[in-house]
Design a protein around this motif. Structure first.
Motif, PDB file in Angstrom:
ATOM      1  N   ALA A 192       0.845  -1.203   0.106  1.00 33.10           N
ATOM      2  CA  ALA A 192       0.060  -0.124  -0.084  1.00 33.10           C
ATOM      3  C   ALA A 192       0.896   1.046  -0.018  1.00 33.10           C
ATOM      4  N   ALA A 193       1.910   1.373   0.667  1.00 31.15           N
ATOM      5  CA  ALA A 193       2.925   2.230   0.694  1.00 31.15           C
ATOM      6  C   ALA A 193       4.022   2.482  -0.620  1.00 31.15           C
ATOM      7  N   LYS A 194       3.535   1.621  -1.581  1.00 32.21           N
ATOM      8  CA  LYS A 194       4.214   1.603  -2.899  1.00 32.21           C
ATOM      9  C   LYS A 194       5.795   1.163  -2.641  1.00 32.21           C
ATOM     10  N   LEU A 195       6.072   0.096  -1.690  1.00 27.78           N
ATOM     11  CA  LEU A 195       7.485   0.069  -1.476  1.00 27.78           C
ATOM     12  C   LEU A 195       7.897  -1.372  -2.229  1.00 27.78           C
ATOM     13  N   ILE A 196       6.886  -1.969  -2.687  1.00 30.44           N
ATOM     14  CA  ILE A 196       7.196  -3.297  -3.223  1.00 30.44           C
ATOM     15  C   ILE A 196       7.287  -3.375  -5.011  1.00 30.44           C
ATOM     16  N   ALA A 197       8.171  -3.908  -5.394  1.00 24.58           N
ATOM     17  CA  ALA A 197       8.079  -3.935  -6.903  1.00 24.58           C
ATOM     18  C   ALA A 197       7.056  -4.630  -7.293  1.00 24.58           C
ATOM     19  N   GLU A 198       6.294  -4.371  -8.196  1.00 21.33           N
ATOM     20  CA  GLU A 198       4.975  -5.001  -8.746  1.00 21.33           C
ATOM     21  C   GLU A 198       5.559  -6.565  -9.318  1.00 21.33           C
ATOM     22  N   GLY A 199       4.614  -7.346  -9.008  1.00 24.30           N
ATOM     23  CA  GLY A 199       4.763  -8.734  -9.502  1.00 24.30           C
ATOM     24  C   GLY A 199       5.962  -9.794  -8.853  1.00 24.30           C
ATOM     25  N   THR A 200       6.603  -9.122  -7.796  1.00 27.18           N
ATOM     26  CA  THR A 200       7.731  -9.747  -7.048  1.00 27.18           C
ATOM     27  C   THR A 200       7.388 -10.422  -5.895  1.00 27.18           C
ATOM     28  N   ARG A 201       6.038 -10.164  -5.337  1.00 27.72           N
ATOM     29  CA  ARG A 201       5.630 -10.831  -4.059  1.00 27.72           C
ATOM     30  C   ARG A 201       5.384 -12.439  -4.251  1.00 27.72           C
ATOM     31  N   ALA A 202       5.672 -13.104  -3.128  1.00 26.93           N
ATOM     32  CA  ALA A 202       5.369 -14.486  -2.999  1.00 26.93           C
ATOM     33  C   ALA A 202       5.474 -15.128  -1.855  1.00 26.93           C
ATOM     34  N   ASP A 203       4.704 -16.105  -1.413  1.00 22.07           N
ATOM     35  CA  ASP A 203       4.825 -16.583  -0.054  1.00 22.07           C
ATOM     36  C   ASP A 203       6.023 -17.967  -0.216  1.00 22.07           C
ATOM     37  N   PHE A 204       6.747 -18.008   0.899  1.00 14.74           N
ATOM     38  CA  PHE A 204       7.885 -18.876   0.838  1.00 14.74           C
ATOM     39  C   PHE A 204       7.890 -20.105   1.930  1.00 14.74           C
ATOM     40  N   ALA A 205       7.136 -19.823   3.193  1.00 14.83           N
ATOM     41  CA  ALA A 205       7.260 -20.493   4.059  1.00 14.83           C
ATOM     42  C   ALA A 205       5.883 -20.293   4.894  1.00 14.83           C
ATOM     43  N   HIS A 206       5.676 -21.370   5.995  1.00 12.60           N
ATOM     44  CA  HIS A 206       4.626 -21.281   6.941  1.00 12.60           C
ATOM     45  C   HIS A 206       5.103 -21.774   8.077  1.00 12.60           C
ATOM     46  N   ASN A 207       4.592 -21.379   9.307  1.00 13.70           N
ATOM     47  CA  ASN A 207       5.053 -21.590  10.538  1.00 13.70           C
ATOM     48  C   ASN A 207       3.731 -22.056  11.407  1.00 13.70           C
ATOM     49  N   THR A 208       4.112 -22.274  12.828  1.00 16.63           N
ATOM     50  CA  THR A 208       3.139 -22.741  13.825  1.00 16.63           C
ATOM     51  C   THR A 208       3.237 -21.975  14.911  1.00 16.63           C
ATOM     52  N   LEU A 209       2.301 -21.353  15.612  1.00 16.15           N
ATOM     53  CA  LEU A 209       2.136 -20.816  16.912  1.00 16.15           C
ATOM     54  C   LEU A 209       2.282 -21.717  18.077  1.00 16.15           C
ATOM     55  N   VAL A 210       3.011 -21.563  19.020  1.00 18.48           N
ATOM     56  CA  VAL A 210       3.217 -22.466  20.186  1.00 18.48           C
ATOM     57  C   VAL A 210       3.351 -21.639  21.378  1.00 18.48           C
ATOM     58  N   LEU A 211       2.837 -22.431  22.697  1.00 20.74           N
ATOM     59  CA  LEU A 211       3.155 -21.730  23.869  1.00 20.74           C
ATOM     60  C   LEU A 211       4.187 -22.626  24.482  1.00 20.74           C
ATOM     61  N   VAL A 212       5.357 -21.698  25.082  1.00 18.32           N
ATOM     62  CA  VAL A 212       6.533 -22.221  25.614  1.00 18.32           C
ATOM     63  C   VAL A 212       6.511 -21.653  27.226  1.00 18.32           C
ATOM     64  N   VAL A 213       7.077 -22.614  27.793  1.00 22.50           N
ATOM     65  CA  VAL A 213       7.518 -22.450  29.304  1.00 22.50           C
ATOM     66  C   VAL A 213       8.851 -22.616  29.510  1.00 22.50           C
ATOM     67  N   PRO A 214       9.435 -22.171  30.654  1.00 24.29           N
ATOM     68  CA  PRO A 214      10.710 -22.447  31.104  1.00 24.29           C
ATOM     69  C   PRO A 214      10.835 -23.918  31.432  1.00 24.29           C
ATOM     70  N   ALA A 215      12.034 -24.633  30.928  1.00 29.22           N
ATOM     71  CA  ALA A 215      12.459 -26.133  30.925  1.00 29.22           C
ATOM     72  C   ALA A 215      12.093 -26.699  32.114  1.00 29.22           C
ATOM     73  N   THR A 216      12.221 -25.614  33.433  1.00 34.68           N
ATOM     74  CA  THR A 216      12.295 -26.238  34.938  1.00 34.68           C
ATOM     75  C   THR A 216      10.644 -26.302  35.244  1.00 34.68           C
ATOM     76  N   THR A 217       9.688 -25.963  34.510  1.00 33.50           N
ATOM     77  CA  THR A 217       8.159 -25.837  34.680  1.00 33.50           C
ATOM     78  C   THR A 217       7.836 -27.385  35.064  1.00 33.50           C
ATOM     79  N   THR A 218       7.298 -27.704  35.922  1.00 34.33           N
ATOM     80  CA  THR A 218       6.825 -29.011  36.318  1.00 34.33           C
ATOM     81  C   THR A 218       5.534 -29.359  35.800  1.00 34.33           C
TER      82      THR A 218
END
Length: 254
Positions: free
Chosen positions: A93-119
């Motif tokens: 929207a800010a016209k920062l990106i060169a037209e036609g060059t945008r593409a998806d390349f990876a997916h990820n997953t959201l996780v909840l982490v706790v300190p390793a010492t958590t019992t």
């Protein structure tokens, strides 16, 4: 008046060196990438330089929103890789990106982490409302994509009000991970790829469902002075070798 042949030769050599310098500079690119890509992209960069001798990729890692702010203010960037579609949409929207060059390349997953010492780690998001979890971290929602994914999931679980007083916001997903690893918070929301980095100091309590898929887009900047190399880097990231490296760091294909 005669010109000394040696002067002509010197001028020719200097001109040739100037052309070499310009050509070398044209092979160098600056890649601004989401903090969660740090380890994977550092290896991708080395592989890219090896595959294409004479190229050089310099990386700038931070929260996607912070990178967008830098580019908006004129930071010299050739390639932008975001951890969410919303930030890339704003760049377009800010016209920062060169037209036609945008593409998806990876997916990820959201996780909840706790300190390793958590019992007794939480078994579900609702457990975070209990007294055992006084300090919970995620990225600042306005500028860090993991924070937006987190708030969406928390809202869907009906926990917005219960968790509001507990939030400790980080400036990037890596800062959130560090808070958990150092035991400064009781739990934190990060990407699975980040959790894998601190397996000795943190542990994944549960995978968090997100209404919006966590997908990473990449694009060339319209202002890039090294468009050919920028396009080559994007192609490398999306190609077989780049995807293999990303997979080793826990990312999945788009």
């Amino acid at each position: 008046m005669k010109t000394c042949p040696c002067s002509l030769r010197t001028a020719a050599v200097m001109a040739a060196l100037s052309l070499v310098a310009v050509a070398a500079q044209a092979q160098e690119i600056v890649v601004s990438a989401a903090a969660s890509l740090t380890n994977a992209f550092q290896e991708v960069g080395k592989a890219f330089e090896k595959a294409q001798p004479g190229t050089k990729a310099t990386f700038n890692f931070a929260a996607s929103g912070a990178l967008l702010a830098q580019m908006t203010q004129g930071a010299p960037v050739d390639v932008f890789a975001s951890a969410d579609q919303e930030t890339m949409n704003r760049a377009v929207a800010a016209k920062l990106i060169a037209e036609g060059t945008r593409a998806d390349f990876a997916h990820n997953t959201l996780v909840l982490v706790v300190p390793a010492t958590t019992t007794t780690p939480p078994q579900q998001l609702g457990d975070l409302a209990g007294a055992s979890y006084k300090r919970i971290s995620t990225g600042t929602p306005a500028s860090v994509p993991v924070g937006r994914y987190t708030m969406e999931s928390v809202q869907q679980a009906g926990l917005t009000a219960a968790l509001e007083p507990k939030w400790i916001y980080g400036e990037s997903v890596r800062q959130v991970l560090n808070y958990v690893a150092r035991g400064e918070v009781d739990a934190g929301f990060v990407y699975r790829t980040d959790a894998l980095i601190e397996r000795d100091k943190t542990k994944i309590a549960l995978t968090v469902p997100t209404g919006t898929p966590i997908s990473y887009p990449i694009a060339q900047l319209a202002s890039s002075k090294n468009a050919a190399t920028a396009k080559s880097f994007i192609a490398f990231v999306r190609g077989a070798e780049g995807q293999e490296i990303l997979g080793r760091y826990g990312f999945s294909k788009p």
